[in-house]
Design a protein around this motif. Structure first.
Motif, mmCIF file in Angstrom:
data_model
loop_
_atom_site.group_PDB
_atom_site.id
_atom_site.type_symbol
_atom_site.label_atom_id
_atom_site.label_comp_id
_atom_site.label_asym_id
_atom_site.label_seq_id
_atom_site.Cartn_x
_atom_site.Cartn_y
_atom_site.Cartn_z
ATOM 1 N N LEU A 104 -1.630 3.217 -2.021
ATOM 2 C CA LEU A 104 -1.442 4.137 -3.140
ATOM 3 C C LEU A 104 -2.422 3.859 -4.274
ATOM 4 O O LEU A 104 -2.937 4.789 -4.898
ATOM 5 C CB LEU A 104 0.002 4.064 -3.650
ATOM 6 C CG LEU A 104 1.064 4.610 -2.696
ATOM 7 C CD1 LEU A 104 2.457 4.293 -3.221
ATOM 8 C CD2 LEU A 104 0.893 6.106 -2.473
ATOM 9 N N SER A 105 -2.692 2.589 -4.535
ATOM 10 C CA SER A 105 -3.635 2.277 -5.619
ATOM 11 C C SER A 105 -5.062 2.642 -5.236
ATOM 12 O O SER A 105 -5.855 3.027 -6.099
ATOM 13 C CB SER A 105 -3.532 0.811 -6.042
ATOM 14 O OG SER A 105 -3.939 -0.046 -5.004
ATOM 15 N N ALA A 106 -5.405 2.589 -3.954
ATOM 16 C CA ALA A 106 -6.736 3.025 -3.516
ATOM 17 C C ALA A 106 -6.916 4.523 -3.757
ATOM 18 O O ALA A 106 -8.018 4.988 -4.047
ATOM 19 C CB ALA A 106 -6.940 2.690 -2.040
ATOM 20 N N LYS A 107 -5.819 5.254 -3.655
ATOM 21 C CA LYS A 107 -5.867 6.709 -3.838
ATOM 22 C C LYS A 107 -5.700 7.136 -5.295
ATOM 23 O O LYS A 107 -6.346 8.070 -5.754
ATOM 24 C CB LYS A 107 -4.777 7.352 -2.984
ATOM 25 C CG LYS A 107 -4.754 8.856 -3.025
ATOM 26 C CD LYS A 107 -3.708 9.410 -2.081
ATOM 27 C CE LYS A 107 -3.722 10.924 -2.089
ATOM 28 N NZ LYS A 107 -2.721 11.476 -1.159
ATOM 29 N N HIS A 108 -4.812 6.436 -6.037
ATOM 30 C CA HIS A 108 -4.423 6.886 -7.376
ATOM 31 C C HIS A 108 -4.889 5.976 -8.513
ATOM 32 O O HIS A 108 -4.660 6.288 -9.675
ATOM 33 C CB HIS A 108 -2.895 7.015 -7.460
ATOM 34 C CG HIS A 108 -2.323 7.995 -6.497
ATOM 35 N ND1 HIS A 108 -2.372 9.360 -6.690
ATOM 36 C CD2 HIS A 108 -1.700 7.810 -5.304
ATOM 37 C CE1 HIS A 108 -1.785 9.976 -5.675
ATOM 38 N NE2 HIS A 108 -1.374 9.057 -4.819
ATOM 39 N N GLY A 109 -5.483 4.846 -8.193
ATOM 40 C CA GLY A 109 -5.876 3.910 -9.230
ATOM 41 C C GLY A 109 -4.747 2.957 -9.564
ATOM 42 O O GLY A 109 -3.766 2.845 -8.812
ATOM 43 N N ALA A 153 1.562 -6.799 -6.343
ATOM 44 C CA ALA A 153 0.263 -6.291 -5.903
ATOM 45 C C ALA A 153 -0.515 -5.715 -7.086
ATOM 46 O O ALA A 153 -1.147 -4.682 -6.977
ATOM 47 C CB ALA A 153 0.431 -5.252 -4.795
ATOM 48 N N GLY A 154 -0.428 -6.379 -8.216
ATOM 49 C CA GLY A 154 -1.139 -5.965 -9.421
ATOM 50 C C GLY A 154 -0.441 -4.909 -10.246
ATOM 51 O O GLY A 154 -0.904 -4.572 -11.338
ATOM 52 N N ALA A 155 0.660 -4.356 -9.766
ATOM 53 C CA ALA A 155 1.388 -3.306 -10.482
ATOM 54 C C ALA A 155 2.524 -3.917 -11.302
ATOM 55 O O ALA A 155 3.372 -4.616 -10.743
ATOM 56 C CB ALA A 155 1.955 -2.285 -9.501
ATOM 57 N N PRO A 156 2.568 -3.650 -12.616
ATOM 58 C CA PRO A 156 3.692 -4.136 -13.425
ATOM 59 C C PRO A 156 5.011 -3.557 -12.904
ATOM 60 O O PRO A 156 5.072 -2.379 -12.540
ATOM 61 C CB PRO A 156 3.392 -3.609 -14.828
ATOM 62 C CG PRO A 156 1.954 -3.234 -14.816
ATOM 63 C CD PRO A 156 1.612 -2.886 -13.399
ATOM 64 N N PHE A 157 6.049 -4.384 -12.856
ATOM 65 C CA PHE A 157 7.381 -3.959 -12.436
ATOM 66 C C PHE A 157 8.290 -4.047 -13.658
ATOM 67 O O PHE A 157 8.506 -5.132 -14.198
ATOM 68 C CB PHE A 157 7.917 -4.850 -11.318
ATOM 69 C CG PHE A 157 9.174 -4.333 -10.688
ATOM 70 C CD1 PHE A 157 9.116 -3.655 -9.484
ATOM 71 C CD2 PHE A 157 10.415 -4.509 -11.296
ATOM 72 C CE1 PHE A 157 10.278 -3.164 -8.901
ATOM 73 C CE2 PHE A 157 11.561 -4.028 -10.722
ATOM 74 C CZ PHE A 157 11.499 -3.349 -9.517
ATOM 75 N N ALA A 173 15.897 2.723 -6.294
ATOM 76 C CA ALA A 173 14.611 3.271 -5.866
ATOM 77 C C ALA A 173 13.649 3.275 -7.050
ATOM 78 O O ALA A 173 13.661 4.194 -7.859
ATOM 79 C CB ALA A 173 14.791 4.684 -5.321
ATOM 80 N N PRO A 174 12.817 2.244 -7.157
ATOM 81 C CA PRO A 174 11.864 2.216 -8.268
ATOM 82 C C PRO A 174 10.866 3.371 -8.166
ATOM 83 O O PRO A 174 10.450 3.746 -7.069
ATOM 84 C CB PRO A 174 11.134 0.882 -8.090
ATOM 85 C CG PRO A 174 11.933 0.109 -7.115
ATOM 86 C CD PRO A 174 12.700 1.085 -6.298
ATOM 87 N N LEU A 175 10.505 3.922 -9.291
ATOM 88 C CA LEU A 175 9.445 4.924 -9.349
ATOM 89 C C LEU A 175 8.105 4.211 -9.316
ATOM 90 O O LEU A 175 7.914 3.214 -10.001
ATOM 91 C CB LEU A 175 9.520 5.715 -10.648
ATOM 92 C CG LEU A 175 10.595 6.774 -10.764
ATOM 93 C CD1 LEU A 175 10.571 7.382 -12.162
ATOM 94 C CD2 LEU A 175 10.409 7.857 -9.712
ATOM 95 N N CYS A 176 7.177 4.746 -8.542
ATOM 96 C CA CYS A 176 5.803 4.256 -8.505
ATOM 97 C C CYS A 176 4.929 5.365 -9.068
ATOM 98 O O CYS A 176 4.897 6.477 -8.512
ATOM 99 C CB CYS A 176 5.405 3.920 -7.076
ATOM 100 S SG CYS A 176 3.698 3.343 -6.929
ATOM 101 N N LEU A 177 4.245 5.075 -10.157
ATOM 102 C CA LEU A 177 3.449 6.072 -10.863
ATOM 103 C C LEU A 177 2.105 5.492 -11.264
ATOM 104 O O LEU A 177 1.960 4.267 -11.359
ATOM 105 C CB LEU A 177 4.202 6.533 -12.120
ATOM 106 C CG LEU A 177 5.567 7.160 -11.868
ATOM 107 C CD1 LEU A 177 6.365 7.216 -13.154
ATOM 108 C CD2 LEU A 177 5.423 8.536 -11.261
ATOM 109 N N PRO A 178 1.131 6.364 -11.528
ATOM 110 C CA PRO A 178 -0.130 5.847 -12.062
ATOM 111 C C PRO A 178 0.125 5.117 -13.386
ATOM 112 O O PRO A 178 0.932 5.574 -14.206
ATOM 113 C CB PRO A 178 -0.980 7.102 -12.279
ATOM 114 C CG PRO A 178 -0.401 8.121 -11.344
ATOM 115 C CD PRO A 178 1.076 7.812 -11.303
ATOM 116 N N LEU A 179 -0.529 4.005 -13.558
ATOM 117 C CA LEU A 179 -0.375 3.217 -14.781
ATOM 118 C C LEU A 179 -0.688 4.091 -15.993
ATOM 119 O O LEU A 179 -1.700 4.787 -16.014
ATOM 120 C CB LEU A 179 -1.312 2.012 -14.740
ATOM 121 C CG LEU A 179 -1.156 0.984 -15.855
ATOM 122 C CD1 LEU A 179 0.223 0.334 -15.793
ATOM 123 C CD2 LEU A 179 -2.230 -0.078 -15.731
#
Length: 125
Positions: free
Chosen positions: A18-23, A60-64, A38-44
């Motif tokens: 997802l990060s390769a596609k959306h940053g 994986a580098g994404a803040p939780f 169910a956590p939401l995963c969104l562009p930072l």
């Protein structure tokens, strides 16, 4: 030191795709009644965090993140980010792939709890 949040290899692989596609990404666990695990995963930067949101760590580098009142339910547990094959509602980035993130819990041991600090405000995410 034990982390407050961790992830399965499947969750890390999905975040990487997802990060390769959306940053850069972020995750937010709302604790609501319908999709509370169910956590939401969104562009930072695409999700407005409130003054009561906390950052438990990164996956994986994404803040939780989650709100402080949701954290009260999770305070004695390690959050384990996982992936299940099911359609989720909402705007989470993984939804079109027919999968969804889910948050599982593992209770900390007494020794682990003694070594943990409280999460920091998420205002800088």
């Amino acid at each position: 030191m034990t982390d407050r949040v961790t992830a399965t290899p499947e969750a890390v692989a999905l975040l990487d795709r997802l990060s390769a596609k959306h940053g850069p990404l972020m995750l937010h666990l709302s604790g609501g009644c319908c999709d509370g695990s169910a956590p939401l995963c969104l562009p930072l930067g695409e999700f407005r965090l409130g003054g009561r949101d906390l950052q438990l760590g990164t996956v994986a580098g994404a803040p939780f993140c989650m709100s402080d009142d949701t954290f009260q339910w999770w305070r004695n547990s390690q959050v384990i980010l996982d992936v299940i094959h099911a359609r989720g509602g909402g705007f989470s980035l993984e939804a079109p792939d027919g999968v969804r993130f889910t948050a599982r819990a593992r209770l900390f041991t007494d020794e682990e709890l003694a070594g943990l600090s409280d999460p920091q405000p998420a205002e800088t995410v």
